[in-house]
Design a protein around this motif. Structure first.
Motif, mmCIF file in Angstrom:
data_model
loop_
_atom_site.group_PDB
_atom_site.id
_atom_site.type_symbol
_atom_site.label_atom_id
_atom_site.label_comp_id
_atom_site.label_asym_id
_atom_site.label_seq_id
_atom_site.Cartn_x
_atom_site.Cartn_y
_atom_site.Cartn_z
ATOM 1 N N LYS A 94 5.410 14.969 1.256
ATOM 2 C CA LYS A 94 5.698 14.613 2.650
ATOM 3 C C LYS A 94 4.767 15.340 3.618
ATOM 4 C CE LYS A 94 10.567 13.924 1.470
ATOM 5 N NZ LYS A 94 11.970 14.152 1.845
ATOM 6 N N HIS A 119 1.470 8.318 5.662
ATOM 7 C CA HIS A 119 2.682 8.809 6.327
ATOM 8 C C HIS A 119 3.211 7.813 7.363
ATOM 9 C CE1 HIS A 119 2.146 12.696 4.386
ATOM 10 N NE2 HIS A 119 0.872 12.576 4.689
ATOM 11 N N ALA A 132 4.863 10.808 -1.172
ATOM 12 C CA ALA A 132 6.303 10.659 -0.927
ATOM 13 C C ALA A 132 7.082 11.899 -1.333
ATOM 14 C CB ALA A 132 6.827 9.435 -1.669
ATOM 15 N N ASN A 145 3.832 3.890 4.181
ATOM 16 C CA ASN A 145 4.251 4.483 2.906
ATOM 17 C C ASN A 145 5.528 5.305 3.080
ATOM 18 O OD1 ASN A 145 3.659 5.075 0.028
ATOM 19 N ND2 ASN A 145 3.411 7.180 0.756
ATOM 20 N N ARG A 146 5.786 5.725 4.299
ATOM 21 C CA ARG A 146 7.009 6.465 4.624
ATOM 22 C C ARG A 146 8.136 5.513 5.022
ATOM 23 N NH1 ARG A 146 8.482 8.257 9.858
ATOM 24 N NH2 ARG A 146 6.340 7.851 10.534
ATOM 25 N N TYR A 176 10.847 9.139 1.863
ATOM 26 C CA TYR A 176 9.714 8.219 1.942
ATOM 27 C C TYR A 176 9.945 6.984 1.071
ATOM 28 C CZ TYR A 176 6.299 11.252 4.384
ATOM 29 O OH TYR A 176 5.612 12.007 5.305
ATOM 30 N N TRP A 177 9.412 5.857 1.522
ATOM 31 C CA TRP A 177 9.443 4.615 0.750
ATOM 32 C C TRP A 177 8.685 4.820 -0.561
ATOM 33 C CZ3 TRP A 177 11.612 -0.095 0.464
ATOM 34 C CH2 TRP A 177 10.906 -1.139 -0.149
ATOM 35 N N GLY A 178 7.425 5.226 -0.482
ATOM 36 C CA GLY A 178 6.647 5.617 -1.649
ATOM 37 C C GLY A 178 6.372 4.511 -2.653
ATOM 38 N N ARG A 212 0.536 7.417 -3.866
ATOM 39 C CA ARG A 212 1.640 7.064 -2.972
ATOM 40 C C ARG A 212 2.888 7.862 -3.328
ATOM 41 N NH1 ARG A 212 2.737 1.476 -6.325
ATOM 42 N NH2 ARG A 212 4.670 2.201 -7.279
ATOM 43 N N GLU A 213 3.120 8.103 -4.625
ATOM 44 C CA GLU A 213 4.312 8.835 -5.041
ATOM 45 C C GLU A 213 4.170 10.336 -4.792
ATOM 46 O OE1 GLU A 213 5.106 7.581 -9.050
ATOM 47 O OE2 GLU A 213 5.761 5.570 -8.407
#
Length: 232
Positions: A35, A69, A32, A72-73, A44-46, A28-29
């Motif tokens: 992108k 995307h 982020a 998670n974004r 991004y939230w990430g 997830r990171e």
């Protein structure tokens, strides 16, 4: 993992800080950071994505996991991707959402008597969490169900993965789940003693683009669940 939060808002905050699954945290990171070109100007939230909707919801929708995307974004369930486009349009058509689109967490969208959550709160590689990741994330869903129990009357589960994750969570939260556990099927309806569980094909692009799940099929399941919850 300490899930003992006294309110849904507190639980959502705890979920967004979780780092229990190393593979999911890394993925997830990474997403982020790198992108997608179309969202290059986004921050991004990430992080893990908490549930979305009022704390006194009568209808719960259980998905799979955040899209890399999408949520998670944006940081909000089913917001910013094609699956969300289909789901929120159907909720709006039934009067359960204030608008037909969901593009960002601050777009003003409100749900009426409905909450959306998922059994896995982090975006997984290839949209496929492992069974171990599902099981590690389950206590969050169990706690969410405990907090929703006073008002919850019906649940729509999107897809077989969500179904397999939801049944043991409901059992752990104190509902009576039939044994053997009922198999997933679109249109399935299982009473759990005070709550009815409805099965629905997932609103994935694969299902909606091929016609396996049409807009009317989705509305039909949501309509039945909303009527059971006295929302329609």
């Amino acid at each position: 993992m300490d899930t003992d939060s006294g309110s849904l808002a507190a639980l959502d905050g705890r979920i967004s800080e979780c780092r229990a699954c190393p593979r999911l945290v890394e993925w997830r990171e990474e997403v982020a950071r790198t992108k997608r070109a179309a969202f290059a100007d986004w921050t991004y939230w990430g992080r893990p994505v908490p549930g979305f909707g009022p704390p006194d919801a009568r209808l719960l929708i259980v998905g799979l996991a955040p899209a890399a995307h999408g949520a998670n974004r944006t940081g909000r369930m089913f917001t910013g991707d094609r699956s969300g486009d289909v789901l929120y349009r159907a909720l709006y058509d039934l009067g359960l959402a204030s608008q037909p689109t969901a593009v960002s967490a601050d777009d003003g969208l409100e749900l009426h008597g409905v909450r959306i959550t998922s059994p896995v709160h982090c975006a997984p590689p290839a949209n496929k969490p492992t069974p171990a990741e599902r099981d590690t994330c389950r206590p969050w869903l169990v706690r969410e169900l405990h907090l929703l129990r006073p008002t919850l009357r019906s649940v729509v589960v999107l897809g077989a993965f969500g179904w397999q994750a939801a049944l043991p969570a409901f059992a752990a939260a104190g509902w009576t789940v039939p044994r053997p556990r009922p198999a997933f099927a679109h249109g399935a309806r299982v009473p759990l003693g005070g709550v009815d569980l409805f099965g629905c094909f997932h609103v994935s692009q694969r299902n909606t683009f091929t016609g396996r799940l049409t807009a009317e099929m989705l509305r039909e399941v949501l309509r039945a669940a909303a009527r059971t919850a006295d929302l329609l």
